[in-house]
Motif scaffolding. Structure first.
Motif, PDB file in Angstrom:
ATOM      1  N   LYS A 153       0.714  -1.186   0.038  1.00 57.07           N
ATOM      2  CA  LYS A 153      -0.046   0.022   0.091  1.00 57.07           C
ATOM      3  C   LYS A 153       0.720   1.227   0.033  1.00 57.07           C
ATOM      4  N   GLN A 154       2.041   1.224   0.674  1.00 58.72           N
ATOM      5  CA  GLN A 154       2.765   2.315   0.644  1.00 58.72           C
ATOM      6  C   GLN A 154       3.361   2.964  -0.711  1.00 58.72           C
ATOM      7  N   VAL A 155       3.209   4.356  -0.574  1.00 52.18           N
ATOM      8  CA  VAL A 155       3.570   4.952  -1.932  1.00 52.18           C
ATOM      9  C   VAL A 155       4.581   6.021  -1.715  1.00 52.18           C
ATOM     10  N   ILE A 156       4.930   6.359  -0.430  1.00 55.51           N
ATOM     11  CA  ILE A 156       5.693   7.771  -0.042  1.00 55.51           C
ATOM     12  C   ILE A 156       6.627   7.357   1.082  1.00 55.51           C
ATOM     13  N   GLY A 157       7.649   7.622   1.063  1.00 49.53           N
ATOM     14  CA  GLY A 157       8.798   7.334   2.356  1.00 49.53           C
ATOM     15  C   GLY A 157       9.256   8.834   2.725  1.00 49.53           C
ATOM     16  N   LEU A 158       9.091   8.871   4.091  1.00 51.22           N
ATOM     17  CA  LEU A 158       9.540  10.213   4.516  1.00 51.22           C
ATOM     18  C   LEU A 158      10.061  10.218   5.988  1.00 51.22           C
ATOM     19  N   VAL A 159      10.879  11.165   6.468  1.00 52.67           N
ATOM     20  CA  VAL A 159      11.197  11.174   7.809  1.00 52.67           C
ATOM     21  C   VAL A 159      10.336  12.182   8.775  1.00 52.67           C
ATOM     22  N   GLU A 160       9.879  11.873   9.930  1.00 51.31           N
ATOM     23  CA  GLU A 160       9.544  12.630  10.748  1.00 51.31           C
ATOM     24  C   GLU A 160      10.074  14.145  10.703  1.00 51.31           C
ATOM     25  N   ASN A 161       8.961  14.962  11.077  1.00 55.66           N
ATOM     26  CA  ASN A 161       9.549  16.495  11.139  1.00 55.66           C
ATOM     27  C   ASN A 161      10.304  16.363  12.720  1.00 55.66           C
ATOM     28  N   GLN A 162      11.535  16.981  12.514  1.00 63.84           N
ATOM     29  CA  GLN A 162      12.072  17.166  14.052  1.00 63.84           C
ATOM     30  C   GLN A 162      11.778  18.173  14.492  1.00 63.84           C
ATOM     31  N   SER A 163      11.035  19.157  14.182  1.00 64.89           N
ATOM     32  CA  SER A 163      10.850  20.422  15.172  1.00 64.89           C
ATOM     33  C   SER A 163       9.281  20.298  15.461  1.00 64.89           C
ATOM     34  N   ARG A 175       4.004  14.533  14.636  1.00 65.39           N
ATOM     35  CA  ARG A 175       4.685  15.825  14.362  1.00 65.39           C
ATOM     36  C   ARG A 175       4.770  16.225  12.754  1.00 65.39           C
ATOM     37  N   GLY A 176       4.141  15.306  11.895  1.00 66.97           N
ATOM     38  CA  GLY A 176       4.197  15.574  10.639  1.00 66.97           C
ATOM     39  C   GLY A 176       5.818  15.190   9.991  1.00 66.97           C
ATOM     40  N   PHE A 177       5.573  15.170   8.745  1.00 67.43           N
ATOM     41  CA  PHE A 177       7.047  14.815   8.196  1.00 67.43           C
ATOM     42  C   PHE A 177       7.535  15.797   7.441  1.00 67.43           C
ATOM     43  N   ASN A 178       9.111  15.893   7.246  1.00 69.15           N
ATOM     44  CA  ASN A 178       9.681  16.790   6.450  1.00 69.15           C
ATOM     45  C   ASN A 178       9.957  16.338   5.070  1.00 69.15           C
ATOM     46  N   THR A 179       9.928  17.160   4.108  1.00 63.83           N
ATOM     47  CA  THR A 179       9.689  16.673   2.681  1.00 63.83           C
ATOM     48  C   THR A 179      11.165  17.151   2.114  1.00 63.83           C
ATOM     49  N   GLY A 180      12.281  17.242   2.851  1.00 61.00           N
ATOM     50  CA  GLY A 180      13.464  17.409   2.211  1.00 61.00           C
ATOM     51  C   GLY A 180      14.100  16.274   1.735  1.00 61.00           C
ATOM     52  N   VAL A 181      13.687  15.075   1.845  1.00 61.70           N
ATOM     53  CA  VAL A 181      14.152  13.578   1.380  1.00 61.70           C
ATOM     54  C   VAL A 181      12.823  12.982   1.318  1.00 61.70           C
ATOM     55  N   ILE A 182      12.531  12.461   0.246  1.00 59.95           N
ATOM     56  CA  ILE A 182      11.189  11.722  -0.306  1.00 59.95           C
ATOM     57  C   ILE A 182      11.496  10.594  -1.030  1.00 59.95           C
ATOM     58  N   LEU A 183      11.057   9.435  -0.888  1.00 61.11           N
ATOM     59  CA  LEU A 183      10.992   8.108  -1.593  1.00 61.11           C
ATOM     60  C   LEU A 183       9.577   8.339  -2.131  1.00 61.11           C
ATOM     61  N   LEU A 184       9.487   8.448  -3.633  1.00 58.28           N
ATOM     62  CA  LEU A 184       8.298   8.574  -4.248  1.00 58.28           C
ATOM     63  C   LEU A 184       8.141   7.312  -5.219  1.00 58.28           C
ATOM     64  N   PHE A 193      17.478   9.018  10.800  1.00 62.04           N
ATOM     65  CA  PHE A 193      18.964   9.696  10.328  1.00 62.04           C
ATOM     66  C   PHE A 193      18.972   9.867   8.980  1.00 62.04           C
ATOM     67  N   TRP A 194      17.746   9.597   8.064  1.00 66.46           N
ATOM     68  CA  TRP A 194      17.868   9.684   6.558  1.00 66.46           C
ATOM     69  C   TRP A 194      17.560  11.323   6.396  1.00 66.46           C
ATOM     70  N   ASN A 195      17.442  12.057   7.297  1.00 70.68           N
ATOM     71  CA  ASN A 195      17.212  13.391   7.241  1.00 70.68           C
ATOM     72  C   ASN A 195      17.045  13.999   8.531  1.00 70.68           C
ATOM     73  N   VAL A 196      18.491  14.315   9.119  1.00 70.74           N
ATOM     74  CA  VAL A 196      18.780  15.007  10.257  1.00 70.74           C
ATOM     75  C   VAL A 196      18.562  16.336   9.967  1.00 70.74           C
ATOM     76  N   GLN A 197      17.452  16.904  10.632  1.00 70.95           N
ATOM     77  CA  GLN A 197      17.110  18.320  10.135  1.00 70.95           C
ATOM     78  C   GLN A 197      17.830  19.497  11.253  1.00 70.95           C
ATOM     79  N   LEU A 198      18.556  20.449  10.739  1.00 72.52           N
ATOM     80  CA  LEU A 198      19.428  21.225  11.374  1.00 72.52           C
ATOM     81  C   LEU A 198      18.629  22.843  11.715  1.00 72.52           C
ATOM     82  N   SER A 199      17.396  22.698  11.591  1.00 74.91           N
ATOM     83  CA  SER A 199      16.431  23.933  11.670  1.00 74.91           C
ATOM     84  C   SER A 199      16.884  24.488  13.022  1.00 74.91           C
ATOM     85  N   ASP A 200      16.048  25.737  13.087  1.00 80.65           N
ATOM     86  CA  ASP A 200      16.376  26.491  14.551  1.00 80.65           C
ATOM     87  C   ASP A 200      15.432  25.530  15.762  1.00 80.65           C
TER      88      ASP A 200
END
Length: 638
Positions: free
Chosen positions: A146-156, A175-184, A237-244
């Motif tokens: 069923k899965q169509v999209i791979g994402l990392v959880e949003n870290q903020s 927490r939602g997902f971050n779209t900086g790295v996506i498997l489509l 670790f597939w999208n370590v987000q360094l925002s504020d």
């Protein structure tokens, strides 16, 4: 495969011969620079063939297509898709995020990318890889049906909605997902009618939200909130987000666990994270890494060589290694990586068809000339800079810190990356010449300061001399000073009195008078109208010509004859050399360049130069017939 395994060795569920597809949205000069660092980090670790898919505006397309063409990395394919054609798909969505309309483009990938492409990894340009991208590609195999999209959880905490009073984010799963790295999984997305689905989600949410705050990320999250079974959560670790406001440190225990670093903060390298030093060093490593080293073949992989590289290989094999000029001839076949418009450039030529671009080349040791040239010449400038990757970053910092340079948007800076032992001066000049976008060019050297007002004077001369309908090269007389602190003459009268006082000389008066003698300085002193001069051996004036003039001959590398040959070709094409009575330029003092010292000390260098001169003469007479005979006669008389 490596180590003799015929294509069956597995790396994180990915076969070594698997072609990995990567997509990136890239618009403008800055993103084009960022994406190069991302690409270097991916190439550094990869062991698979790659296909990059870039959704670009016209600026990024021009920069990246010439970069990849000249980079010639084995086992890398590149495709471009026009972002303008996709704008109508997303332009109806109001977006507050700084990425603007391009921040919404990832939603259109099922439509933009080829319909037979089944899977793709989608990356933001501010990503750095610390591992082989094949490991990430392998995760597609872990998707359920069923899965169509791979994402990392949003870290903020953004989607938790508690960052400030009345903060109302878009709906998201936890927490939602971050779209900086996506498997489509494109094939499956097309099957479930993704295009229709994300639109309906966006339309519904926009009724109450009015606009997106985080561009495509808000819409992806609202879609997933409604269809949670469709998402495959990737390890963080597939999208370590360094925002504020991120909790990125909770995402890994060892720094060695890190796979992908995402600099998603406008402050970039100044984020608060205890491992930020490590991250910064990793990022700077790729920023300054010599891209030429990434041209290595993939070990044990049958690579499909491009027609260009086959042709190059054949030309290299035909060279005679015993030829005393082998090194010179080899340099001529070197393909240098070129990054056009390294900095922001925004200039439309004047509409009267008289516009002129100052064209020059330089390397790191002449950077200090740029501010002065910009103060003396307000028109457009095309500069080619011969540098290493690390020097290009130094140049970037210099330009961004300079009040003069950062305010000029009509200067095109084109980086030609260093390779080999020579300075390919004419190749570098040609890059600057070919990327001028005005009808006329002023071919100069970076050590010269044009007189104040030269830009306007030359534009008037173009009209006065009817350059549009005649073949002319306008000569700007060259002078020099040996003083580092010169009070620059404001007029021809002032220049003449400085000449009489000995604070100025005619250019190369002491060392190479032949180079500029035909300008006829004695006549120039009293001239009030332009006058014609004849070509003489070794004449190398600085001229204004139409942009379609012949290119510089690239067999001349390093010091010697690189400009002389160009003026000869102009003469062979029957350009009239016209000296301008009220124009001048002044050469500023500097230490001799490395190539001049090589030329002065090495007899084999000089001998080779003579061989190349002879061959150049022969080529000229083949090309221009009787018009070129005088050069051979002149050569025999020297």
């Amino acid at each position: 495969g490596r180590g003799g395994l015929a294509g069956s060795e597995i790396q994180g569920n990915t076969l070594f011969f698997d072609l990995i597809h990567v997509a990136c949205v890239c618009a403008g000069h800055n993103a084009s620079r960022d994406v190069v660092t991302l690409v270097k980090s991916v190439l550094f670790h990869r062991r698979n063939p790659l296909h990059f898919h870039f959704i670009t505006d016209t600026v990024a397309n021009r920069i990246l297509s010439s970069l990849f063409q000249s980079w010639m990395v084995p086992s890398v394919q590149v495709s471009f898709y026009d972002a303008d054609e996709l704008k109508s798909e997303v332009s109806w969505i109001p977006n507050k995020h700084y990425s603007g309309i391009y921040g919404l483009m990832k939603l259109t990938l099922t439509k933009a990318l080829p319909s037979d492409l089944s899977k793709v990894i989608v990356l933001d340009t501010d990503i750095t890889f610390a591992t082989d991208i094949a490991e990430l590609w392998g995760i597609f195999r872990k998707f359920t049906d069923k899965q169509v999209i791979g994402l990392v959880e949003n870290q903020s905490d953004w989607y938790l909605g508690n960052l400030w009073k009345n903060h109302k984010p878009w709906p998201a799963l936890g927490r939602g997902f971050n779209t900086g790295v996506i498997l489509l999984y494109l094939e499956r997305l097309r099957r479930i009618g993704w295009e229709q689905m994300w639109r309906l989600t966006a339309e519904r949410e926009l009724m109450s939200m009015l606009s997106t705050s985080l561009a495509d990320q808000d819409i992806f999250n609202a879609f997933i909130k409604q269809n949670p079974v469709l998402v495959h959560q990737l390890p963080c670790f597939w999208n370590v987000q360094l925002s504020d406001h991120t909790r990125s440190e909770q995402c890994y225990t060892e720094v060695s666990d890190l796979k992908v670093i995402h600099w998603n903060s406008p402050k970039k390298l100044r984020v608060k994270n205890k491992h930020v030093e490590f991250f910064r060093n990793l990022y700077l490593t790729f920023l300054e890494y010599d891209g030429n080293l990434l041209r290595r073949e993939l070990f044990g992989c049958p690579t499909q060589a491009s027609p260009e590289s086959v042709k190059l290989q054949k030309a290299l094999e035909e060279l005679d290694e015993d030829d005393q000029c082998y090194d010179f001839r080899r340099e001529r076949l070197t393909v240098h990586r070129v990054h056009l418009y390294f900095l922001q450039y925004d200039y439309t030529p004047t509409e009267d068809n008289t516009d002129i671009t100052l064209v020059a080349q330089l390397s790191m040791d002449r950077l200090q000339m740029l501010e002065a040239i910009c103060k003396h010449w307000e028109g457009p400038i095309s500069l080619a800079l011969y540098m290493s990757d690390a020097e290009a970053q130094q140049f970037l910092r210099y330009a961004q810190a300079s009040e003069v340079l950062k305010n000029r948007k009509n200067v095109g800076y084109h980086i030609v990356y260093k390779e080999g032992q020579f300075y390919p001066v004419n190749l570098v000049r040609n890059v600057a010449l070919k990327n001028a976008n005005t009808p006329y060019v002023f071919l100069t050297d970076v050590d010269f300061l044009p007189m104040y007002g030269l830009y306007d004077y030359l534009r008037k001369s173009v009209v006065q001399m009817d350059m549009a309908h005649t073949k002319k090269a306008l000569v700007v007389p060259a002078f020099e000073t040996l003083r580092y602190r010169l009070s620059f003459p404001k007029s021809k009268a002032e220049l003449l009195s400085m000449l009489d006082m000995g604070t100025l000389y005619t250019f190369r008066y002491h060392v190479w008078p032949k180079g500029h003698a035909p300008t006829n300085y004695a006549k120039w002193r009293t001239a009030t109208t332009p006058y014609k001069v004849e070509w003489e051996p070794d004449f190398e004036p600085y001229v204004v010509v139409r942009r379609e003039c012949p290119e510089y001959d690239q067999r001349f590398v390093g010091f010697g004859w690189n400009k002389v040959s160009h003026i000869m070709e102009l003469d062979a094409q029957e350009y009239d050399l016209m000296v301008l009575p009220n124009a001048f330029m002044i050469h500023m003092p500097h230490a001799p360049s490395f190539d001049i010292s090589k030329f002065r000390s090495s007899s084999s260098y000089r001998n080779c130069l003579n061989t190349l001169k002879d061959e150049f003469h022969q080529d000229l007479s083949r090309k221009y017939g009787s018009a070129a005979l005088k050069y051979l006669t002149a050569q025999r008389n020297i």
